[in-house]
Design a protein around this motif. Structure first.
Motif, PDB file in Angstrom:
ATOM      1  N   PHE A  52      13.706 158.636  -2.227  1.00  0.00           N
ATOM      2  CA  PHE A  52      13.576 157.303  -1.662  1.00  0.00           C
ATOM      3  C   PHE A  52      13.523 156.361  -2.857  1.00  0.00           C
ATOM      4  O   PHE A  52      12.960 156.723  -3.892  1.00  0.00           O
ATOM      5  CB  PHE A  52      12.203 157.223  -0.976  1.00  0.00           C
ATOM      6  N   HIS A  54      12.102 152.471  -3.372  1.00  0.00           N
ATOM      7  CA  HIS A  54      11.543 151.226  -2.857  1.00  0.00           C
ATOM      8  C   HIS A  54      11.662 150.175  -3.951  1.00  0.00           C
ATOM      9  O   HIS A  54      11.125 150.337  -5.047  1.00  0.00           O
ATOM     10  CB  HIS A  54      10.075 151.402  -2.454  1.00  0.00           C
ATOM     11  N   GLU A  64       2.915 145.232  -1.383  1.00  0.00           N
ATOM     12  CA  GLU A  64       3.423 146.371  -0.623  1.00  0.00           C
ATOM     13  C   GLU A  64       4.136 145.876   0.638  1.00  0.00           C
ATOM     14  O   GLU A  64       5.139 146.443   1.051  1.00  0.00           O
ATOM     15  CB  GLU A  64       2.275 147.304  -0.237  1.00  0.00           C
ATOM     16  N   TRP A  65       3.586 144.844   1.249  1.00  0.00           N
ATOM     17  CA  TRP A  65       4.180 144.263   2.449  1.00  0.00           C
ATOM     18  C   TRP A  65       4.279 142.747   2.247  1.00  0.00           C
ATOM     19  O   TRP A  65       3.357 142.009   2.593  1.00  0.00           O
ATOM     20  CB  TRP A  65       3.284 144.499   3.671  1.00  0.00           C
ATOM     21  N   HIS A 103      13.233 145.526   3.335  1.00  0.00           N
ATOM     22  CA  HIS A 103      11.886 145.976   3.718  1.00  0.00           C
ATOM     23  C   HIS A 103      11.310 144.972   4.716  1.00  0.00           C
ATOM     24  O   HIS A 103      12.011 144.060   5.166  1.00  0.00           O
ATOM     25  CB  HIS A 103      11.003 146.154   2.462  1.00  0.00           C
ATOM     26  N   HIS A 104      10.020 145.127   5.071  1.00  0.00           N
ATOM     27  CA  HIS A 104       9.442 144.278   6.121  1.00  0.00           C
ATOM     28  C   HIS A 104       9.521 142.785   5.788  1.00  0.00           C
ATOM     29  O   HIS A 104       9.492 141.942   6.679  1.00  0.00           O
ATOM     30  CB  HIS A 104       7.975 144.639   6.375  1.00  0.00           C
ATOM     31  N   TYR A 149      17.556 152.449   4.493  1.00  0.00           N
ATOM     32  CA  TYR A 149      16.318 152.027   5.143  1.00  0.00           C
ATOM     33  C   TYR A 149      16.502 150.542   5.400  1.00  0.00           C
ATOM     34  O   TYR A 149      16.728 149.765   4.459  1.00  0.00           O
ATOM     35  CB  TYR A 149      15.151 152.275   4.200  1.00  0.00           C
ATOM     36  N   TRP A 190      17.034 155.216   8.286  1.00  0.00           N
ATOM     37  CA  TRP A 190      15.586 155.129   8.500  1.00  0.00           C
ATOM     38  C   TRP A 190      15.207 153.897   9.304  1.00  0.00           C
ATOM     39  O   TRP A 190      15.354 152.770   8.828  1.00  0.00           O
ATOM     40  CB  TRP A 190      14.905 155.023   7.132  1.00  0.00           C
ATOM     41  N   ASP A 192      12.017 152.317  10.272  1.00  0.00           N
ATOM     42  CA  ASP A 192      10.580 152.393  10.042  1.00  0.00           C
ATOM     43  C   ASP A 192       9.821 151.818  11.241  1.00  0.00           C
ATOM     44  O   ASP A 192      10.145 150.729  11.707  1.00  0.00           O
ATOM     45  CB  ASP A 192      10.261 151.588   8.773  1.00  0.00           C
ATOM     46  N   ALA A 194       6.685 150.842  11.243  1.00  0.00           N
ATOM     47  CA  ALA A 194       5.538 149.997  10.885  1.00  0.00           C
ATOM     48  C   ALA A 194       5.739 148.570  11.381  1.00  0.00           C
ATOM     49  O   ALA A 194       6.825 148.007  11.295  1.00  0.00           O
ATOM     50  CB  ALA A 194       5.341 149.989   9.371  1.00  0.00           C
ATOM     51  N   GLU A 248       1.729 160.079   4.967  1.00  0.00           N
ATOM     52  CA  GLU A 248       2.576 159.663   3.845  1.00  0.00           C
ATOM     53  C   GLU A 248       2.106 160.365   2.581  1.00  0.00           C
ATOM     54  O   GLU A 248       2.163 159.823   1.485  1.00  0.00           O
ATOM     55  CB  GLU A 248       2.549 158.128   3.698  1.00  0.00           C
ATOM     56  N   ASP A 282       7.513 162.269   3.809  1.00  0.00           N
ATOM     57  CA  ASP A 282       7.762 161.182   2.864  1.00  0.00           C
ATOM     58  C   ASP A 282       6.502 160.903   2.065  1.00  0.00           C
ATOM     59  O   ASP A 282       5.396 160.849   2.606  1.00  0.00           O
ATOM     60  CB  ASP A 282       8.271 159.918   3.574  1.00  0.00           C
ATOM     61  N   TRP A 289       4.205 152.452  -2.554  1.00  0.00           N
ATOM     62  CA  TRP A 289       5.651 152.647  -2.357  1.00  0.00           C
ATOM     63  C   TRP A 289       6.441 151.758  -3.308  1.00  0.00           C
ATOM     64  O   TRP A 289       7.526 152.107  -3.740  1.00  0.00           O
ATOM     65  CB  TRP A 289       6.039 152.337  -0.909  1.00  0.00           C
ATOM     66  N   ASN A 643      -0.285 147.806   4.321  1.00  0.00           N
ATOM     67  CA  ASN A 643       0.051 149.224   4.502  1.00  0.00           C
ATOM     68  C   ASN A 643      -1.123 150.155   4.214  1.00  0.00           C
ATOM     69  O   ASN A 643      -0.929 151.312   3.881  1.00  0.00           O
ATOM     70  CB  ASN A 643       1.247 149.602   3.601  1.00  0.00           C
TER      71      ASN A 643
HETATM   72  C1  FUL Z   1       5.928 152.651   5.888  1.00  0.00           C
HETATM   73  C2  FUL Z   1       6.118 151.243   5.340  1.00  0.00           C
HETATM   74  O1  FUL Z   1       5.246 150.339   5.956  1.00  0.00           O
HETATM   75  C3  FUL Z   1       5.874 151.371   3.861  1.00  0.00           C
HETATM   76  O2  FUL Z   1       5.869 150.136   3.222  1.00  0.00           O
HETATM   77  C4  FUL Z   1       6.942 152.294   3.288  1.00  0.00           C
HETATM   78  O3  FUL Z   1       8.213 151.693   3.386  1.00  0.00           O
HETATM   79  C5  FUL Z   1       6.928 153.645   4.006  1.00  0.00           C
HETATM   80  C6  FUL Z   1       8.049 154.556   3.603  1.00  0.00           C
HETATM   81  O4  FUL Z   1       6.982 153.465   5.400  1.00  0.00           O
HETATM   82  O5  FUL Z   1       5.804 152.733   7.209  1.00  0.00           O
END
Ligand code: FUL
Length: 688
Positions: A52, A54, A64-65, A103-104, A149, A190, A192, A194, A248, A282, A289, A643
């Motif tokens: 992976f 990031h 992270e977010w 990402h988010h 992703y 992917w 996700d 979250a 994780e 993962d 991450w 996260n």
């Molecule tokens: C999670 C995400 O919220 C993290 O930031 C990261 O990308 C991880 C792989 O998955 O759910």
């Protein structure tokens, strides 16, 4: 999509019934035991390990977010080199790379025609850079597969929560798979799961709730992907072909079935699972991450990473290892060095297969094509199989001389389903007695691959007993190894009083420093716990006194000891576990009674920040997600721990400016899991 799945289930159920009346003949392949994998699922599982990456705006903002409001201008890698990633990842034996294209926070690593929030509006290569293109090219050059992703949750997009956003989301999938994946094989997509709800959303700054199962129209998204890449694995969403393992941390259950049904624990799956949904583990090579300079000292240790391999690939799952690319746009040298050590260690552990070419003795086979020797011929497609009525049995391997051995690797021929539910490994000792190997592993499922670690046994022979199976046995491979003992770095801990404890593998000598220098075998020998009742860094190595080999360096940075701290509120509480330097204990703050922990430092310090760690034990709860911090009643920090639920690691809060004082108030505004108590495994104070 759904209809197809139902049809598949009916066929599956019918075939199980046929299997039960056993009409297959001797010397014909056994009937499948359903569910079975698709050929694409088998090909994916054979990849075993892939990486992976990031990377994004979070990297440049130490997040992270990201909330979705971080300016695109902050994305500026100075020396980006996707080929460097590919070279390292390839050399470490990984078979593919999955990139966080979005990402988010909603920021796009490619210049999408559908948004302005992308690399196009960053200073990187004057807005002409394209991260996705770079990586696709690098993957092609180094013979790696490619994965994407693309976070469904988008904290930037103004329309998030409305149908227009889903249009946008699907358009982006379309854009990526048509414009980018032309020259490379897309092996995984992917989605996700979250979603924390709140975000910038084009300036609205509010919370938006959606029902992920209906909102994203995953069925259509998957059809889009399948139209170009029918063999790509789908992670998450409503049409997955693989499953999240449920943590994780990079471990699957000791018992790990690829068959799975709704409601099953994802760590384990179940023998009566209705779908083939194998687990993917993962985990990041560091705590976070995304890259954070403060985690340079916390790259996972070699022994931890080796363990992760055994607990993922060695337990019938795949391993998805994350590399948080650093600010210069490269994998950090500490991470690349560590992963190459990991590769080298695994190569040494699996160097010589002691069973290669040995013809095993078995009690039953269903004919020549399914002979026992198929298990040691190095050919994945040939397997030993028993007759339809025979679902137990043993395979015995005789050595020419007494052979030390401490690993057994087993594989089932999964195209016909996962069968074995219980097995055991024994060895014939020098006195001619059969003894079970001494292991902490539970010997239940096998699946695609299972590796058992045990104490080195001096064996004249090995025997694997298959004790319970869902059908006749179909075993395509058994190997055994003598893995060298791993020189693991010591563990360093300090208690509240400032006493430092260092431990290492039995028989190893520990050398340490407290002046920041790298310890050698000439550094101070650790004989007993010592005091470091002040700020300082302890570094240590373990050394083998006979061979002279040394472990990697372990390092811990300590600030002021916590012994003098005293709790002010909640009155009557001591919160000892929050200040004891022991990550496995935790104190809980009952929020209905009190939403604040106030403590006195026992002296006046110039404080620059603090660290907070939630209860990271397996069943720990109440990680604080929203906080405010006051120093002598003045607010010095407020924010969210992103996260923290999925990744409950230590968080560092840096105050806006250093501030002198003696009393800290930590106010909890929310817990990430909504628990009624907030957990505090550890709080330390950072001083100037
Ligand atoms: C999670 C995400 O919220 C993290 O930031 C990261 O990308 C991880 C792989 O998955 O759910």
């Amino acid at each position: 999509m759904k209809r197809n799945r139902i049809l598949f289930r009916l066929i599956a159920a019918g075939a199980v019934a046929i299997g039960a009346v056993s009409c297959a003949k001797k010397n014909e392949a056994p009937l499948p035991v359903y569910p079975v994998p698709t050929p694409a699922q088998v090909a994916w599982q054979k990849m075993e390990t892939y990486a992976f990456v990031h990377f994004g705006l979070n990297t440049f903002n130490d997040l992270e977010w990201g909330y979705g409001d971080t300016p695109a201008e902050t994305f500026n890698p100075t020396n980006l080199d996707a080929e460097q990633w590919a070279r390292i990842i390839k050399a470490a034996g990984f078979k593919g790379i999955i990139l966080t294209a979005k990402h988010h926070d909603g920021f796009n690593l490619w210049p999408s025609e559908y948004t302005e929030y992308s690399v196009r509006n960053s200073p990187w290569r004057d807005g002409k850079g394209d991260m996705v293109r770079d990586l696709v090219n690098a993957c092609r050059k180094y013979g790696l597969k490619f994965g994407l992703y693309l976070s469904p949750w988008d904290r930037n997009h103004a329309d998030y929560g409305r149908p227009e956003y889903v249009e946008y989301f699907h358009n982006q999938i379309q854009e990526l798979i048509t414009d980018y994946c032309d020259s490379v094989e897309l092996f995984e997509y992917w989605f996700d799961g979250a979603n924390g709800g709140d975000g910038y959303y084009g300036g609205a700054r509010e919370k938006r709730s959606i029902d992920p199962d209906t909102y994203y129209r995953y069925g259509q998204a998957v059809e889009l992907i399948r139209s170009r890449f029918p063999d790509a694995m789908i992670f998450g969403g409503t049409e997955p072909t693989i499953r999240w393992v449920g943590n994780e941390e990079g471990w699957a259950g000791q018992t790990d079935w690829a068959p799975y049904k709704p409601g099953d624990n994802p760590h384990y799956g179940s023998p009566d699972g209705t779908e083939w949904l194998p687990a993917e583990c993962d985990v990041s090579i560091r705590p976070g991450w995304f890259y954070h300079a403060r985690e340079d000292q916390s790259v996972h240790s070699l022994s931890h990473l080796v363990n992760i391999y055994y607990q993922s690939v060695g337990r019938n799952a795949t391993l998805l290892m994350n590399f948080p690319v650093a600010l210069d746009g490269r994998i950090h040298p500490l991470d690349s060095a560590r992963i190459m050590e990991w590769r080298k260690t695994l190569d040494e552990q699996f160097k010589t297969n002691l069973l290669s070419g040995i013809e095993p003795t078995v009690g039953n086979t269903r004919g020549l094509s399914f002979k026992a020797a198929n298990m040691t011929d190095g050919n994945w497609d040939t397997y030993w199989a028993t007759e339809d009525t025979v679902t137990t049995g043993s395979a015995e391997f005789r050595f020419d001389t007494v052979t030390p051995v401490n690993r057994v690797l087993l594989q089932e021929y999964i195209p016909l389903g996962q069968r074995v539910a219980k097995f055991g490994v024994e060895y014939l000792d020098t006195l001619g007695r059969w003894r079970p190997v001494v292991t902490e592993d539970t010997t239940t499922t096998i699946g695609y691959k299972r590796i058992i670690r045990f104490e080195t046994a001096a064996a004249k022979a090995l025997r694997v007993n298959f004790l319970k199976s869902r059908g006749p046995l179909c075993i395509n491979n058994i190997e055994a190894y003598l893995a060298p003992v791993l020189m693991v770095e010591p563990t360093i801990r300090r208690n509240a009083e400032g006493t430092v404890f260092i431990s290492a593998a039995p028989g190893a000598k520990i050398h340490y420093t407290i002046d920041g220098t790298v310890p050698t075998t000439r550094s101070a020998l650790f004989r007993e716990p010592f005091r470091l009742a002040r700020k300082g860094t302890v570094k240590a190595i373990a050394a083998d006194p006979t061979l002279g080999t040394v472990s990697p360096v372990a390092a811990r940075v300590f600030d002021i000891p916590t012994a003098a701290f005293s709790v002010v509120t909640p009155a009557g509480e001591k919160a000892t576990a929050a200040f004891d330097g022991n990550p496995s204990t935790a104190w809980y703050l009952l929020l209905s009674k009190n939403r604040e922990l106030t403590f006195d430092l026992g002296g006046t310090y110039t404080v620059t920040g603090l660290t907070y760690a939630p209860d990271a034990n397996r069943w720990g709860m109440g990680p604080v997600s929203k906080y405010r911090i006051y120093m002598n009643d003045r607010e010095v920090a407020a924010g969210e721990f992103s996260n923290i639920k999925a990744n409950p690691i230590e968080q560092t809060v840096t105050f806006a400016e250093p501030i002198k004082g003696n009393r800290i108030r930590f106010a909890v505004d929310a817990t990430a899991d909504g628990a009624a108590s907030a957990s505090f495994s550890e709080i330390t104070v950072l001083t100037e």
